[in-house]
Design an enzyme around this catalytic site. Structure first.
Site, short mmCIF file in Angstrom:
data_model
loop_
_atom_site.label_atom_id
_atom_site.label_comp_id
_atom_site.label_asym_id
_atom_site.label_seq_id
_atom_site.Cartn_x
_atom_site.Cartn_y
_atom_site.Cartn_z
N SER A 113 0.85 -1.19 0.00
CA SER A 113 0.00 0.00 0.00
C SER A 113 0.89 1.25 0.00
O SER A 113 1.83 1.34 0.80
CB SER A 113 -0.88 -0.01 1.24
OG SER A 113 -1.59 1.18 1.30
N GLY A 114 0.63 2.14 -0.91
CA GLY A 114 1.41 3.39 -0.97
C GLY A 114 2.64 3.28 -1.85
O GLY A 114 3.43 4.21 -1.95
N THR A 118 -1.61 2.61 -8.01
CA THR A 118 -2.69 3.35 -8.68
C THR A 118 -2.11 4.40 -9.63
O THR A 118 -2.57 4.55 -10.77
CB THR A 118 -3.61 4.00 -7.63
OG1 THR A 118 -4.06 2.96 -6.77
CG2 THR A 118 -4.80 4.68 -8.28
N ASN A 163 -0.98 5.64 3.19
CA ASN A 163 -1.17 6.31 1.89
C ASN A 163 -2.36 7.27 1.98
O ASN A 163 -3.43 6.88 2.45
CB ASN A 163 -1.43 5.22 0.83
CG ASN A 163 -1.61 5.79 -0.56
OD1 ASN A 163 -1.58 7.02 -0.75
ND2 ASN A 163 -1.80 4.93 -1.52
N SER A 166 -5.26 5.88 -0.51
CA SER A 166 -5.14 4.43 -0.58
C SER A 166 -6.39 3.82 -1.21
O SER A 166 -7.52 4.17 -0.85
CB SER A 166 -4.94 3.88 0.83
OG SER A 166 -4.80 2.50 0.77
N SER A 167 -6.16 2.91 -2.18
CA SER A 167 -7.31 2.24 -2.81
C SER A 167 -7.82 1.23 -1.81
O SER A 167 -7.10 0.32 -1.40
CB SER A 167 -6.87 1.52 -4.07
OG SER A 167 -6.05 2.36 -4.85
N GLY A 393 -2.18 -3.87 -2.13
CA GLY A 393 -0.91 -4.55 -1.89
C GLY A 393 -0.97 -5.37 -0.61
O GLY A 393 -1.96 -5.36 0.12
N GLU A 395 -0.68 -6.46 3.00
CA GLU A 395 -0.87 -5.61 4.19
C GLU A 395 -0.47 -6.35 5.45
O GLU A 395 -0.93 -7.45 5.72
CB GLU A 395 -2.34 -5.18 4.28
CG GLU A 395 -2.69 -4.14 3.23
CD GLU A 395 -4.10 -3.60 3.34
OE1 GLU A 395 -4.89 -4.16 4.11
OE2 GLU A 395 -4.41 -2.62 2.63
N1 ATP Z 1 5.32 8.03 -9.99
C1 ATP Z 1 5.00 8.82 -8.99
N2 ATP Z 1 5.41 10.09 -8.97
C2 ATP Z 1 5.09 10.91 -7.95
N3 ATP Z 1 4.38 10.52 -6.88
C3 ATP Z 1 3.93 9.25 -6.85
C4 ATP Z 1 4.21 8.33 -7.89
N4 ATP Z 1 3.64 7.15 -7.57
C5 ATP Z 1 3.04 7.34 -6.38
N5 ATP Z 1 3.21 8.59 -5.94
C6 ATP Z 1 2.71 9.19 -4.68
O1 ATP Z 1 2.43 8.14 -3.82
C7 ATP Z 1 1.07 8.16 -3.41
C8 ATP Z 1 0.55 6.75 -3.26
O2 ATP Z 1 0.49 6.14 -4.52
P1 ATP Z 1 -0.68 5.14 -4.90
O3 ATP Z 1 -1.95 5.62 -4.41
O4 ATP Z 1 -0.51 4.86 -6.31
O5 ATP Z 1 -0.28 3.88 -4.06
P2 ATP Z 1 -0.98 2.49 -4.13
O6 ATP Z 1 0.13 1.52 -4.40
O7 ATP Z 1 -2.07 2.50 -5.07
O8 ATP Z 1 -1.49 2.31 -2.68
P3 ATP Z 1 -2.77 1.54 -2.18
O9 ATP Z 1 -2.46 0.09 -2.26
O10 ATP Z 1 -2.93 2.01 -0.82
O11 ATP Z 1 -3.84 1.95 -3.05
C9 ATP Z 1 0.34 8.93 -4.44
O12 ATP Z 1 -0.76 9.56 -3.91
C10 ATP Z 1 1.39 9.91 -4.89
O13 ATP Z 1 1.42 11.02 -4.01
MG MG Z 2 -4.01 2.43 -4.99
#
Ligand code: ATP
Ligand code: MG
Length: 1077
Positions: A113-114, A118, A163, A166-167, A393, A395
């Site tokens: 997560s994070g 996404t 995050n 977070s999704s 992801g 957890e």
């Molecule tokens: N390529 C990137 N460039 C800049 N910032 C990023 C990038 N990827 C992720 N981030 C930052 O990290 C944060 C978390 O990313 P994201 O929501 O994609 O995580 P996730 O893997 O989907 O988490 P979750 O499993 O909780 O949904 C985003 O809100 C953004 O601020």
């Molecule tokens: Mg996500």
């Protein structure tokens, strides 16, 4: 030629490479070197690294300038290894494979997560949207696909400790393309929304974004309609220490969501219903239930504050009492009878929360369904599919519950898929293909998957069994069961395992069990496992909701319809999840996978901080090391011989354009020809294996160059053919034109020649004819001459013979005869045609014989004279006298006096007095000397005043006398020799002056109507009497001499009442003005 991988293109990029961009090339390969390489690259903002074709992405937590249209253009159609690692590269590779090789693709994005899953999925989608086709319809599809993200994020994402976005659900999206690679639509599948978040979450976390967005961004009218306040702390489900997010504007996000819903095609009524549902969930949280002790000693619950209940009911159009009863009591079926029991306050609150969670969960599912309705592909078309999986992801929390178990189970399955494809499958393929292979040890997590999903002994199966079993069921009975059956499993740990291995483990509480996941050990607390798995809503609540008149909510709770008898229990949450994960796995297995493995650099969401421990753990559970080792030991690329030969056959003369032998030999020949070192490839049973990506890249590069060459050749040949065809056509045309032209020219020439020949012929013929004619003419002349000569001769002969019979001057006699007969004719003709005897007739008959012209002229003159003579002889002496007088008058006045012409036809009578007077005056005249010439009444003009006085004129050949008209007394008597001259005007008037000699009384100013006759007779008489010619002055101004003075008389033109008669005006003593017409 010696094989030299063509690095020229890459070298420039390789020059700037930080560390190793493809970890397959890492040397030495250890855990540390792998971590260091990632760290080194991360510190230089190189967040992407490859392991073969797997992209490792480390979340930078800051915006880097590596995205956008320019970058997309750079990666578009570029070779995978040609540019530095990027998500765009893998997206491009996947898209091109899908479009050009017709292979369905899936992009699997995994990580904690994070870690940026996404964001990565959005990058993949935006890249594909940017590179695929354009056009109005395609753009609309793209727009709709992209706009599904903000809606789903608003409803399914929340701020967690890890995050801020977070999704809280798993998402798999199939994007469907047509044969050209243009998007047609898509299907979204969602997995297990973390609905417990609606009612409860950890400290520092937030509820789903949409609640905050609605309160911050909803218009005043909307909030008023929903009866809501713009304050999160008014809603129990939202109360937390922090309701706003750093750098996130909830109000703006709300507008984005609204706009996205609009683009997707939500109708206004649907959007309104959605906001109403969101409001109902929040308001449900505000319904507080209190306990009231009963006489039985039991507590009964009641709704403390009815306001929230009322608001909820008004929004969904439901009778308050129905919802109140459903929240405070429960109908239980006991021995076939329905018994209503009241709930305790805790049970009531539980029921309320269950309703809120359920309602939100159903709303979320409905949203996904509604989006799918808009973006789905209609009609049957052949589709190519690209799936993008963005699933929660792995957890590991302090307190892990049922949700973590299923989430981690899903990750286990994905790892399994990864192993299946990249590790196990790879090794097995080598064995199958008979390639020499050094076995790589890797951990296969199938055993963990089995622990959770096994249909009999799996954790989920046992939980289901426990949920369905009659009797007293608690979480502890479930744990006991687990302990019994799974205690022997090497990945299961609990306090009461058979081996009692963990009895002394203080970190493992009694109500927990631990699973050793591939990514690490996770301890699950069984509390609420049963409820969460059952996922049941009291039937009273679903019935109550069904009774609401609000369309959407009614459709959510269709099981509440009393007419529907629920024969079967709905499947448990665990069962449903397992089933959907299995469907997903099948779906993914059918596609070509593309991996993006996300790593987060630290737990504090800080940019530029790479925490070794955190990353190391992820490297471990993502199995990156094994991944690299397998890629290194193996071959980067493999392909069936036939398609491989088809793809590269143009690189070698022997294989181009067609290879006659078997494909394997063809490939061999090709690689030998290209001087590829032996260690770079191996031949399998059905496939060729290429060890290094660079070799493949080089082959691709050579192919690209060769294709360029081939394209040029084809173009050249085609252009040559086209030009030649064109040339031949032109040549053909030219020949036709030339032939036509020549023919035309020849025809023209021929016509000219023909014309010339005709002219020539005509000339010749003409000449010939003329010559002939001349000859004939000559002949004729000759003949005539001959005839003349002959005639002359014969005449001569005849004359000679007959001369003796004729007189010698007979010809002259004949000639004279002829002439005299002509003259006779002429004279007779003249006699018969003589003109009239009038002396004025000048006509004369025309002359026919010119030799008589002179005679004719003379005869004409003679005739004219004779005519005049005859005329003269015919007139009397009196008439003669008259004519002489007329002749005289003409000499005096012709062309001088205007009244002359009118006097010509009037005879000069001389006697103008009436008979009585005539006789009287004749007597008077008889006393006068000379012959009486004229008697007339004239006017004498008074010299003093110019007035007229009538006088009788008596003119004899000797005297000129004037007598008084009344008294008949002679007043003036002038002898002819006393008259010196006569003056008169040139006009028609009858005024005249008789100039007398000096010694008389002066000149007489007279006026006569017969001035011409008078003057003529007077002039003649004077000349006869005196033998002198007197002067007759005819002009418009003359002078008159009276006794003493001389007066000028001046004539002027003026119309006066006297008509023709002149009017005399004495202007002064020296001037008379005579006004005449
Ligand atoms: N390529 C990137 N460039 C800049 N910032 C990023 C990038 N990827 C992720 N981030 C930052 O990290 C944060 C978390 O990313 P994201 O929501 O994609 O995580 P996730 O893997 O989907 O988490 P979750 O499993 O909780 O949904 C985003 O809100 C953004 O601020
Ligand atoms: Mg996500």
């Amino acid at each position: 030629m010696v094989w030299q991988p063509t690095m020229s293109k890459k070298s420039s990029y390789l020059d700037n490479v930080v560390g190793v961009d493809d970890m397959v090339l890492l040397e030495p390969l250890t855990d540390e070197s792998l971590l260091t390489n990632l760290k080194e690259r991360f510190n230089k903002n190189e967040i992407y690294t490859y392991i073969g074709n797997v992209v490792i992405s480390i979340n930078p937590y800051k915006m880097l300038p590596i995205y956008g249209q320019t970058k997309i253009n750079e990666y578009r159609n570029a070779n995978f290894y040609e540019l530095s690692p990027h998500i765009y590269a893998i997206a491009d590779e996947a898209y091109r494979s899908l479009r050009d090789r017709n292979k369905d693709q899936c992009v699997l994005i995994t990580g904690e997560s994070g870690s940026g899953k996404t964001e990565a999925s959005k990058l993949v989608m935006s890249y594909i949207a940017a590179v695929c086709g354009k056009g109005e319809a395609v753009n609309q599809v793209k727009e709709q696909l992209l706009k599904s993200n903000p809606i789903l994020e608003a409803f399914g994402n929340a701020k967690t400790i890890r995050n801020d976005n977070s999704s809280r659900f798993g998402k798999y999206m199939d994007i469907e393309f047509d044969f050209k690679g243009d998007p047609l639509g898509g299907v979204i599948s969602n997995y297990l929304l973390e609905k417990s978040r609606v009612v409860k979450r950890l400290k520092g976390e937030r509820n789903f974004h949409i609640f905050y967005q609605l309160l911050a961004g909803g218009s005043s009218e909307l909030l008023e309609h929903l009866n809501m306040l713009r304050d999160c702390n008014r809603y129990i489900y939202l109360i937390s220490d922090k309701t706003s997010l750093n750098g996130v504007n909830d109000a703006a996000s709300f507008d984005t969501v609204k706009a996205a819903m609009n683009i997707i095609g939500f109708e206004k009524s649907e959007v309104d219903s959605v906001w109403e549902m969101v409001a109902v969930v929040l308001k449900l949280g505000n319904i507080t239930l209190k306990a009231e002790p009963q006489s039985s000693g039991m507590d009964e619950c009641y709704i403390n504050d009815l306001k929230a209940l009322r608001e909820v009911c008004s929004l969904i159009d439901l009778d308050e009492s129905i919802l109140e009863q459903a929240l405070c009591s429960r109908t239980v079926q006991a021995r076939g009878e329905k018994v209503k029991t009241t709930l305790t306050a805790a049970q009531g609150s539980y029921a309320r929360d269950a309703l809120a969670k359920n309602l939100y969960d159903r709303l979320f599912n409905w949203m996904v369904k509604r989006i799918n309705e808009s973006i789905q592909v209609r009609g049957k078309v052949q589709k190519k599919v690209m799936g993008v999986l963005d699933i929660y992801g792995f957890e590991i929390f302090k307190d892990n519950s049922f949700e973590q178990l299923v989430i981690n189970y899903c990750n286990e399955k994905l790892q399994q898929l990864f192993i299946e494809i990249t590790l196990k499958e790879e090794q097995q393929e080598y064995i199958r293909e008979g390639i020499k292979w050094t076995q790589i040890e890797f951990f296969n997590n199938a055993i963990i998957c089995d622990l959770i999903e096994n249909n009999k002994k799996g954790i989920l199966a046992m939980l289901d069994e426990e949920c369905l079993r009659p009797g007293d069921i608690t979480e502890m009975t479930f744990l006991q069961k687990l302990n019994q059956i799974c205690s022997g499993h090497q990945h299961f740990e609990s306090k009461e395992t058979q081996s009692s291995k963990f009895i002394t483990d203080l970190t493992l509480p009694v109500n927990c069990f631990r699973v050793q996941h591939y990514a690490g050990k996770v301890m699950y607390n069984v509390t609420e496992f049963i409820d969460k798995n059952n996922d049941l809503l009291y039937r009273d609540l679903s019935k109550a909701m069904w009774q609401a008149k609000h369309k959407l909510i009614k459709s959510f709770f269709s099981e509440g319809d009393p007419h529907k008898t629920l024969l079967k229990r709905p499947p448990t949450a665990g069962f449903q999840f397992k089933a959907s994960v299995n469907v997903l796995m099948k779906n993914l297995l059918a596609k070509n996978p593309n991996y993006i493995r996300c790593i987060k650099p630290n737990d504090t969401k800080s940019p530029a901080y790479f925490e070794d421990r955190v990353v190391q753990t992820q490297i471990k559970y993502l199995g990156l090391m094994e991944n690299v080792r397998v890629r290194r030991a193996g071959y980067a690329y493999r392909h069936h011989y036939r398609p491989c030969l088809e793809r590269y056959k143009m690189l070698c003369k022997q294989t181009w354009p067609n290879w006659k032998g078997n494909e394997r030999d063809g490939i061999k020949t090709l690689l030998i020809e290209l001087n590829v070192p032996l260690e770079e490839y191996a031949f399998g049973q059905t496939k060729i294996f290429i060890r290094n990506p660079q070799t493949l890249f080089d082959l691709e590069e050579r192919r690209r160059l060769q294709m360029g060459f081939l394209v040029t050749m084809i173009q050249k040949t085609y252009r040559g053919w086209k030009c030649r065809t064109h040339f031949l056509l032109m040549k053909k045309c030219q020949i036709i034109i030339a032939a036509k032209f020549r023919a035309y020219n020849q025809q023209k020439k021929y016509k000219n020649m023909r014309k010339a020949a005709i002219v020539f012929q005509a000339c010749i013929r003409g000449w010939k004819v003329r010559k002939l004619q001349r000859a004939r003419k000559q002949e004729k002349i000759y003949a005539a001459a001959v005839t003349v000569i002959a005639a002359g001769w014969r005449g001569y002969q005849v004359r000679k013979q007959n001369r003796k019979y004729f007189k010698s001057n007979a010809s002259r006699i004949v000639q004279r005869f002829i002439i005299s007969s002509v003259i006779q004719n002429y004279l007779l003709g003249l006699k018969n045609n003589l003109p009239s005897m009038s002396p004025t007739d000048r006509s004369w008959p025309p002359l026919r014989f010119h030799f008589l012209s002179k005679t004719d002229e003379e005869l004409k003159t003679v005739f004219c004279r004779w005519k005049c003579k005859k005329y003269r002889e015919g007139i009397s002496s009196q008439r003669k006298e008259e004519l002489e007088e007329k002749q005289y008058a003409s000499e005096l006045f012709k062309d001088k006096k205007a009244s002359y012409s009118s006097s010509v036809p009037q005879p000069f009578k001389g006697q103008y007095l009436d008979n009585q007077k005539k006789i009287k005056y004749q007597k008077l005249a008889s006393g006068m000397e000379g012959k009486l010439l004229m008697m007339d009444m004239i006017m004498k003009i008074n010299r003093k005043d110019g007035k007229n006085s009538p006088r009788i004129l008596i003119m004899t050949s000797r005297n000129f006398a004037l007598a008084d008209a009344k008294s008949s007394q002679i007043k003036t008597m002038i002898t002819m020799n006393k008259i010196k001259g006569i003056s008169m005007s040139e006009r028609r008037d009858g005024l005249f002056v008789l100039h007398l000699v000096e010694n008389s009384e002066g000149d007489l100013l007279l006026s006569s109507n017969h001035l011409v006759e008078l003057t003529t007779k007077l002039h003649r008489s004077i000349m006869d009497a005196t033998q002198q010619v007197i002067n007759v002055k005819i002009q418009d101004e003359f002078s008159v001499k009276f006794s003493k003075d001389t007066i000028a008389v001046k004539f002027m033109t003026e119309i006066n009442k006297n008509g023709n008669r002149p009017v005399l005006k004495k202007k002064n003593s020296r001037l008379f003005e005579v006004h005449v017409l």
